[in-house]
Design a protein around this motif. Structure first.
Motif, mmCIF file in Angstrom:
data_model
loop_
_atom_site.group_PDB
_atom_site.id
_atom_site.type_symbol
_atom_site.label_atom_id
_atom_site.label_comp_id
_atom_site.label_asym_id
_atom_site.label_seq_id
_atom_site.Cartn_x
_atom_site.Cartn_y
_atom_site.Cartn_z
ATOM 1 N N MET A 1 3.668 4.319 -16.811
ATOM 2 C CA MET A 1 3.498 3.577 -15.573
ATOM 3 C C MET A 1 3.343 2.106 -15.917
ATOM 4 S SD MET A 1 0.541 3.749 -12.605
ATOM 5 C CE MET A 1 -0.769 4.164 -13.695
ATOM 6 N N SER A 2 4.078 1.305 -15.196
ATOM 7 C CA SER A 2 4.022 -0.127 -15.415
ATOM 8 C C SER A 2 3.575 -0.820 -14.131
ATOM 9 C CB SER A 2 5.406 -0.629 -15.837
ATOM 10 O OG SER A 2 5.405 -2.020 -15.967
ATOM 11 N N ILE A 3 2.489 -1.581 -14.227
ATOM 12 C CA ILE A 3 2.011 -2.388 -13.107
ATOM 13 C C ILE A 3 2.063 -3.839 -13.563
ATOM 14 C CG2 ILE A 3 0.063 -2.959 -11.618
ATOM 15 C CD1 ILE A 3 -0.870 -0.034 -11.966
ATOM 16 N N ILE A 4 2.854 -4.627 -12.858
ATOM 17 C CA ILE A 4 3.014 -6.033 -13.199
ATOM 18 C C ILE A 4 2.347 -6.862 -12.107
ATOM 19 C CG2 ILE A 4 4.674 -7.892 -13.590
ATOM 20 C CD1 ILE A 4 6.681 -5.517 -14.289
ATOM 21 N N ILE A 5 1.378 -7.665 -12.503
ATOM 22 C CA ILE A 5 0.666 -8.518 -11.555
ATOM 23 C C ILE A 5 1.036 -9.961 -11.869
ATOM 24 C CG2 ILE A 5 -1.591 -9.283 -10.732
ATOM 25 C CD1 ILE A 5 -2.645 -6.492 -11.660
ATOM 26 N N SER A 6 1.552 -10.656 -10.859
ATOM 27 C CA SER A 6 1.889 -12.062 -11.050
ATOM 28 C C SER A 6 1.433 -12.855 -9.835
ATOM 29 C CB SER A 6 3.394 -12.234 -11.287
ATOM 30 O OG SER A 6 4.129 -11.726 -10.201
ATOM 31 N N LYS A 7 1.410 -14.157 -10.000
ATOM 32 C CA LYS A 7 0.966 -14.997 -8.893
ATOM 33 C C LYS A 7 1.707 -16.322 -8.912
ATOM 34 C CE LYS A 7 -3.010 -16.917 -11.334
ATOM 35 N NZ LYS A 7 -4.361 -17.377 -11.176
ATOM 36 N N THR A 8 1.870 -16.866 -7.720
ATOM 37 C CA THR A 8 2.478 -18.182 -7.579
ATOM 38 C C THR A 8 1.440 -19.182 -7.073
ATOM 39 O OG1 THR A 8 3.190 -17.825 -5.294
ATOM 40 C CG2 THR A 8 4.715 -17.126 -7.040
ATOM 41 N N VAL A 9 0.188 -18.756 -7.025
ATOM 42 C CA VAL A 9 -0.912 -19.604 -6.558
ATOM 43 C C VAL A 9 -1.864 -19.880 -7.717
ATOM 44 C CG1 VAL A 9 -0.803 -18.840 -4.150
ATOM 45 C CG2 VAL A 9 -2.198 -17.568 -5.773
ATOM 46 N N LYS A 10 -2.648 -20.938 -7.576
ATOM 47 C CA LYS A 10 -3.595 -21.297 -8.631
ATOM 48 C C LYS A 10 -4.889 -20.497 -8.553
ATOM 49 C CE LYS A 10 -1.733 -25.888 -9.175
ATOM 50 N NZ LYS A 10 -1.877 -27.308 -8.968
ATOM 51 N N GLN A 11 -5.100 -19.846 -7.442
ATOM 52 C CA GLN A 11 -6.316 -19.062 -7.200
ATOM 53 C C GLN A 11 -6.537 -18.033 -8.315
ATOM 54 O OE1 GLN A 11 -7.904 -18.505 -3.720
ATOM 55 N NE2 GLN A 11 -9.394 -17.218 -4.715
ATOM 56 N N GLU A 12 -7.762 -17.973 -8.806
ATOM 57 C CA GLU A 12 -8.113 -16.922 -9.760
ATOM 58 C C GLU A 12 -8.142 -15.592 -9.018
ATOM 59 O OE1 GLU A 12 -8.663 -16.927 -13.128
ATOM 60 O OE2 GLU A 12 -7.858 -18.964 -12.992
ATOM 61 N N LEU A 13 -7.609 -14.567 -9.650
ATOM 62 C CA LEU A 13 -7.557 -13.247 -9.027
ATOM 63 C C LEU A 13 -8.269 -12.223 -9.909
ATOM 64 C CD1 LEU A 13 -3.811 -13.209 -7.935
ATOM 65 C CD2 LEU A 13 -5.791 -13.754 -6.523
ATOM 66 N N PRO A 14 -8.901 -11.235 -9.287
ATOM 67 C CA PRO A 14 -9.577 -10.176 -10.059
ATOM 68 C C PRO A 14 -8.557 -9.142 -10.548
ATOM 69 C CG PRO A 14 -9.848 -9.767 -7.720
ATOM 70 C CD PRO A 14 -9.099 -11.068 -7.849
ATOM 71 N N GLU A 15 -7.791 -9.521 -11.565
ATOM 72 C CA GLU A 15 -6.647 -8.705 -11.977
ATOM 73 C C GLU A 15 -7.026 -7.295 -12.405
ATOM 74 O OE1 GLU A 15 -3.599 -10.465 -14.361
ATOM 75 O OE2 GLU A 15 -3.823 -12.408 -13.383
ATOM 76 N N GLU A 16 -8.148 -7.131 -13.079
ATOM 77 C CA GLU A 16 -8.547 -5.777 -13.488
ATOM 78 C C GLU A 16 -8.859 -4.909 -12.272
ATOM 79 O OE1 GLU A 16 -8.322 -4.114 -16.383
ATOM 80 O OE2 GLU A 16 -7.233 -5.933 -16.934
ATOM 81 N N LYS A 17 -9.529 -5.486 -11.280
ATOM 82 C CA LYS A 17 -9.826 -4.730 -10.057
ATOM 83 C C LYS A 17 -8.546 -4.433 -9.284
ATOM 84 C CE LYS A 17 -14.586 -6.140 -9.278
ATOM 85 N NZ LYS A 17 -15.501 -6.881 -8.399
ATOM 86 N N ILE A 18 -7.627 -5.379 -9.271
ATOM 87 C CA ILE A 18 -6.339 -5.154 -8.604
ATOM 88 C C ILE A 18 -5.623 -3.977 -9.262
ATOM 89 C CG2 ILE A 18 -4.015 -6.115 -8.305
ATOM 90 C CD1 ILE A 18 -5.423 -8.872 -7.862
ATOM 91 N N ARG A 19 -5.557 -4.007 -10.575
ATOM 92 C CA ARG A 19 -4.892 -2.930 -11.322
ATOM 93 C C ARG A 19 -5.578 -1.587 -11.043
ATOM 94 N NH1 ARG A 19 -1.425 -3.581 -15.021
ATOM 95 N NH2 ARG A 19 -2.027 -5.748 -15.371
ATOM 96 N N LYS A 20 -6.904 -1.581 -11.053
ATOM 97 C CA LYS A 20 -7.654 -0.347 -10.803
ATOM 98 C C LYS A 20 -7.419 0.152 -9.376
ATOM 99 C CE LYS A 20 -10.239 3.010 -11.888
ATOM 100 N NZ LYS A 20 -9.644 4.070 -12.700
ATOM 101 N N ALA A 21 -7.352 -0.774 -8.415
ATOM 102 C CA ALA A 21 -7.099 -0.386 -7.021
ATOM 103 C C ALA A 21 -5.739 0.294 -6.898
ATOM 104 C CB ALA A 21 -7.171 -1.610 -6.107
ATOM 105 N N ILE A 22 -4.734 -0.277 -7.532
ATOM 106 C CA ILE A 22 -3.391 0.310 -7.497
ATOM 107 C C ILE A 22 -3.412 1.705 -8.121
ATOM 108 C CG2 ILE A 22 -1.028 0.089 -8.388
ATOM 109 C CD1 ILE A 22 -1.468 -3.023 -8.173
#
Length: 141
Positions: free
Chosen positions: A1-22
């Motif tokens: 399984m591949s989950i790719i998280i990217s952003k075009t904004v400068k805002q810091e994102l909770p990437e680990e929580k995002i990945r866990k939510a997915i």
């Protein structure tokens, strides 16, 4: 399984929580993912996508695209951090909580859930609440 998280904004994102939510949604709905791309952007980009693909001339919180029809999900979703921030204020929620809710909502769309009718919206909201609770319960451990 591949989950790719990217952003075009400068805002810091909770990437680990995002990945866990997915991952929680996929596991909870007994789905597999070949590749899911999550793009966190601003209103300008999501409005452009909304115009091009849905003929709606306004920003929205999320747009999801399922790219295959097989058992393993291949898809992408875009989330406007600008709209999420406004919605968080409107719903008196934190930015992070609303961001995770919309992320969960986006994955549910990739799986095939719709929110056109009141009953569909209620079902999705119930699932969002359940996965958010599970996500925050997981963080407490």
């Amino acid at each position: 399984m591949s989950i790719i998280i990217s952003k075009t904004v400068k805002q810091e994102l909770p990437e680990e929580k995002i990945r866990k939510a997915i991952e929680l949604v996929l596991q909870g709905e007994k789905c597999e993912a070949e590749e899911i791309s999550a793009v966190y952007c601003g209103d300008r980009l999501i409005r452009k996508i909304n115009i091009e693909h849905l003929a709606h001339d306004y920003p929205t919180d999320t747009i999801s695209f399922r790219l295959n029809s097989g058992n393993a999900i291949e898809g992408e979703f875009y989330i406007s951090c600008d709209t999420v921030r406004r919605n968080a204020q409107e719903y008196e929620s934190s930015f992070e909580n609303e961001l995770l809710r919309v992320t969960i909502h986006s994955v549910l769309h990739l799986i095939g859930f719709e929110d056109q009718s009141a009953a569909q919206k209620a079902e999705m909201t119930q699932k969002e609440n359940r996965y958010l609770a599970a996500l925050f319960h997981h963080d407490e451990k």
